[in-house]
Every structure is written in C-alpha cells, then in structure tokens.
Enzyme design. Sequence first.
Site, mmCIF file in Angstrom:
data_model
loop_
_atom_site.group_PDB
_atom_site.id
_atom_site.type_symbol
_atom_site.label_atom_id
_atom_site.label_comp_id
_atom_site.label_asym_id
_atom_site.label_seq_id
_atom_site.Cartn_x
_atom_site.Cartn_y
_atom_site.Cartn_z
ATOM 1 C CE LYS A 250 28.574 -60.191 6.863
ATOM 2 N NZ LYS A 250 29.668 -61.137 6.939
ATOM 3 N NE ARG A 255 33.387 -59.584 -1.723
ATOM 4 C CZ ARG A 255 32.987 -58.381 -1.328
ATOM 5 N NH1 ARG A 255 33.239 -57.982 -0.091
ATOM 6 N NH2 ARG A 255 32.336 -57.573 -2.134
ATOM 7 N NE ARG A 270 36.811 -59.035 2.403
ATOM 8 C CZ ARG A 270 37.303 -57.814 2.532
ATOM 9 N NH1 ARG A 270 38.568 -57.574 2.328
ATOM 10 N NH2 ARG A 270 36.505 -56.816 2.869
ATOM 11 C CD GLU A 299 31.578 -65.016 1.714
ATOM 12 O OE1 GLU A 299 31.791 -64.068 0.936
ATOM 13 O OE2 GLU A 299 32.034 -65.061 2.861
ATOM 14 C CG PHE A 339 27.317 -61.965 -3.238
ATOM 15 C CD1 PHE A 339 27.928 -60.773 -3.525
ATOM 16 C CD2 PHE A 339 27.970 -62.889 -2.433
ATOM 17 C CE1 PHE A 339 29.189 -60.488 -3.035
ATOM 18 C CE2 PHE A 339 29.247 -62.617 -1.940
ATOM 19 C CZ PHE A 339 29.857 -61.408 -2.247
ATOM 20 N NE ARG A 413 33.568 -50.072 5.994
ATOM 21 C CZ ARG A 413 33.717 -51.401 6.071
ATOM 22 N NH1 ARG A 413 32.665 -52.167 6.190
ATOM 23 N NH2 ARG A 413 34.925 -51.934 6.039
ATOM 24 C CE LYS A 419 29.911 -55.340 8.472
ATOM 25 N NZ LYS A 419 31.255 -55.819 8.536
#
Length: 575
Positions: A250, A255, A270, A299, A339, A413, A419
């Site tokens: 992470k 982003r 973002r 990222e 990613f 989400r 995470k």
Amino acid sequence: MLFRECAEVFEKLESISKRLEMTSILADFFRKVPSNEIQPLIYMIQGILSPPFLSVELGLGERFAISAIASSAGYPIKEVEKNFAKSGDLGKTAESLLEKKKQLSLSSRKLDLIYLYNSLVKIAKTSGAGSQELKIKLLTELLNNSTPLESRFIIRFVIGELRLGVGDPTILDALSVLKAGDKSLREELDRAYNICADLGLVAKIFMESSEQIKHFKVKPFNPLIPALAERLSNSEEIINKIGKCAVENKFDGLRLQCHKKGELVEIYSRKLEKMTHMFPDLVKEIKSLKQDEIIFEGEALAFNKKQDRYFSFQETIRRRRKHGIEESSKEFPLNLFVFDIFYIDGRDLTKESYTQRRKYLEQIFPTTLLKLSENKIVSTAEEMEILFQNAIKENLEGIMAKDLNSPYTAGKRKFAWIKLKKSYGKSVDTIDAVIVGYYLGKGSRAKFKFGGVLTAIHNPDSGKFETIANIGSGFTEEEMNNFEKILNKIKSKKPSKNLIFKTEPDFWVKPKYVVEIAFDEITQSPTHTCGMENDKGYALRFPRIVKLREDRSENEVTTTKEIIDMYWLQFKNKK
Ligand code: AMP
C-alpha cells in the site's frame, strides 16, 4: 421548463429531511421534466455546472454576489451586507431585498431553466481582463429576471451553498422510482454512475431508455469513481474473509487515473479533477503505449535518487510545489505504480476478475516510469503477515489484500480490496474528516489565533456531516499559522446547513479541508454527533492530525458506518 417550477421543488426539498419523502418528490418532478432538460437540472441539484472532470466552475465569491444583489435590488452594498450579517444566508438576503423591489416593479420576464443554466455556464467561462465586472453584470441580469424565490436559489448556487440536502443516492433512488415504481433499478444506475462519474449524463440516457443503462460501458475521458478498500484488523481475519488472495504494497502516494485515446492523454486525480498538466513526464510515456485506447490507475510517488527511496504523498506534493513541475520531474522523477486496468481498445474490463485484469496489466507494464504494483498470491495468514511486516519495515503504510475473483468495484467500498495498515494505538486505521470549525489559541498560543479544529465525518444516508473530534494538540507553530491562514478565508457566520453538532467552535468554516486523523481509540461521548443514538455519539480518543488531504473532497471523508465498524473492530483487536 420554467426555473420557477424548479425553485418551488427546491423549497419543498429543503424543508424536509426524510429521504423517502425527498425521493418521491424528486421522482414526481423528474416525470415532468423534458428529457433534454434533465441533464442540466441534475447538475443544478448537485450544486455544480458540470461533472468535476470538465471543471466548469463559477468561481464567484460572496463579494461578487453581494454586488449583483445590490445592483439588482437597488440597495447600497452596505445595506446588503447588513442584511446578510443578520440572516447569515445570502440567498435569503437576495430574496428579501428583491421582494421589496418586485412589489414596486412588475418588469421581470419568466426565467427558463435552460436559459439560466446556459447563462451560469457563460458566467463560469468568462475570463480575462474585466471578467469580474462582466460576471457581476450577467448575474445582475439573471436576478433582474427572477422572482424572489428563484433568486434565493440562484445566489446560493453561485456561491456554492445550494445544499438542498439531496445526495447522489437520493437522486439515483428517484430515477429508479420514476421508471420502476421502486428501487429495483438502483444497481444498474449505480454501476453506470460509478463508471462515468457523470450523474447528469446517466439521467439523460436513462430517461431516453433504461435498457441503455444496463449496457453502459466505460469510455475514455469519463473517469471512473475510484474503488474503495474495506478494513479488517489482522491477516487472519482477511484470509477468513476472502481466502487465497493477492497482496500488494500500500503506497502512500497520489492516486491517478490515466486515459488515452490516440494522441490524446488525460490524467485525473482521486477527486476526478484533470491533472494532466502536472505530469508531463507521465503523459509522454502514456502516449507511447502501443494500445490506441487504454484506461488504468495507480499510485504516483516521486523518487529520491540521492536517498534511494520514494517520497511520501506529502513530500511528493511539497517537492513539486517548491521546485516546479519541470524541475522536479528531472530531479525527483515520478513513478506510477499501476495497480488496475479498466479498458483496452473498446473492451470494458471492469466486470472481469482481478486475476484477469492482472493478466492484461502484466502484459503492458512495467515501462520506464509506469511500474507495476508487484503482487504475491498468499493462502495463509502467516504468509500475509510476513508481507505486511516487510511493508512496514520499508516504511510503507501497509498492504492491500485483493480478492482474486472480484470485478472492479467502482465507487464502492467492498471486500474486493482490504487494507491492513500499521496501527495507531488500538485503531485499525486512520480516518479522514472535514474541518467544520476552529478555535482560538489560549494562553501561550493566543498569538497564533488558532488553537485547534472541530472535525466531522459524513453520513451518506442523511447527507449530513456529524462531528467526531476536537483536535487541539500536536500542531507545530508552522502548522498553526498555516491552518489559521487557510481557515480564516472560509469562515462563515453560521454552521453549514448540513452539519449536526452539539459543540460549538469559536469560528465556523465551510466544510472544505479534509484531514487525516490518527487516534488511540473510538469511544462513545455525549459531545459528538457521529452515529448519535440516545444522546451518545462516537468520538476519537487522543486524536492528532497526520496530514492535510488535498486529494480528497468534503464528501469523500470517512462515513458514519465505517466509524461504527471500526468501533467494533477495536474490540477484536484487544482480544
Ligand atoms: P485509504 O486512503 O487509506 O482508504 O486507502 C486506499 C488508498 O490506497 C487508495 O485510494 C489508493 O490511493 C491507495 N493505494 C496504495 N497502494 C495501493 C494498491 N496497491 N492498490 C490499491 N490502492 C492503493
């Protein structure tokens, strides 16, 4: 459609707080709107002129709106300011002053929704020398042609204070109710919205044919709303939840979402704002990819050659501000750790599994600056724990565990991504909250005129902000000066209409700046209104600011539900 009809509905909407009632009022209203007018209407309800990535922004401050009200109503500016100081609501001030004038003259013509929208866009696009005067003139003309009630909403809109209390989920509910009589079309509507970030466009297409929404596809230059990660407290819980999975580092960077079509490249933040001009080095490399059309995300971090390490998010931003874009690109080259991938040459990949999307990624990346976010497939908590500890040793934030079978969950989400971050006290994660007020410094801090902030999280179900913490310690002198400077500019006489609070700061501010907060524990308290039930809300124990999150907007802060989930997770952690 006349704007008068919209203003009447807006008035009804702002007087109620029940989402069901709002949904049915909106559905009834949408039924009457011609399908070619729904798009601008939706933007206006959202309080914007275009989706964020097209950045059509009004940029009119209170001062300009006051000038326009004064010249339309025929009052001196001082008089308007006096009224505003009393009402605390510039929309209401315009309404009451125009009311008095309109009793004397009956000259106004009927204001059409499309005419109003186009005029506002014209105001937004007016630039260059003398543009402020022209903007005031155009706004004055609109006020001259509006009823007092219309002027209430026009003024609130132009100063960015419309806030009808109608969130995007309520608009989506209303669209579904309109065609199906219930919320059964929500999932299709949600997906369409999440993969194009343009609610006006979705509503327009949906009104034309709900069938088209079912087959809605990703396309270049319509950024996707980023997927979000869930949290769990340890590796074991993650394995129990999703089983064998991929683990990536992470990174604590910026982003970015990259879109390419032929020679054209755009990079979005973002918050889905266009940032292309900030990354000439990445643009060049994206242009040279051999795919004609491609959309992917990653990222970005600046690399510190001297120290052979990556800068953090904050350092990356600071370096670029200090040294300029060109200079810092040379000295601290940016790397993008890619990613995910959403689209290649006409193919929407968002419904494909992580494993499938990963195969495409690995065929294309790495290139020189576009690195691949490395992953490892793990089956046990022990394997995951080793990767987590390695990430912490490398000074990273933690790891991301990704469900191998999950599609890309744009805007949601879900447990597709989980995470696991290094811990702060008992908490499993930091939170993001928006500053809604600030305090004066006391004692030795009096000279800074800043003693701390009142922060709030967001409850998407009600569309309200709820307070969660007063943060008074841990600021350096420089930070106190900086916070005072930026907050002083957005002071407001009254708290935001969308804020629920029980404690009052010395100054209210517009909810704008988002901060990341570390803390020891979530407790229950009578002072804060987050998730409040029976006079008890959730609050943070020993909160301290980690950083200002300039990459987040006020609606993207941690939600009430997440706070309640984190509250319960900490008991598991204790065990
Ligand atoms: P948080 O901001 O703590 O909610 O964590 C989610 C953020 O982690 C995302 O918005 C990304 O910016 C960032 N991130 C860093 N590394 C990755 C990765 N390998 N995969 C997905 N997101 C990542």
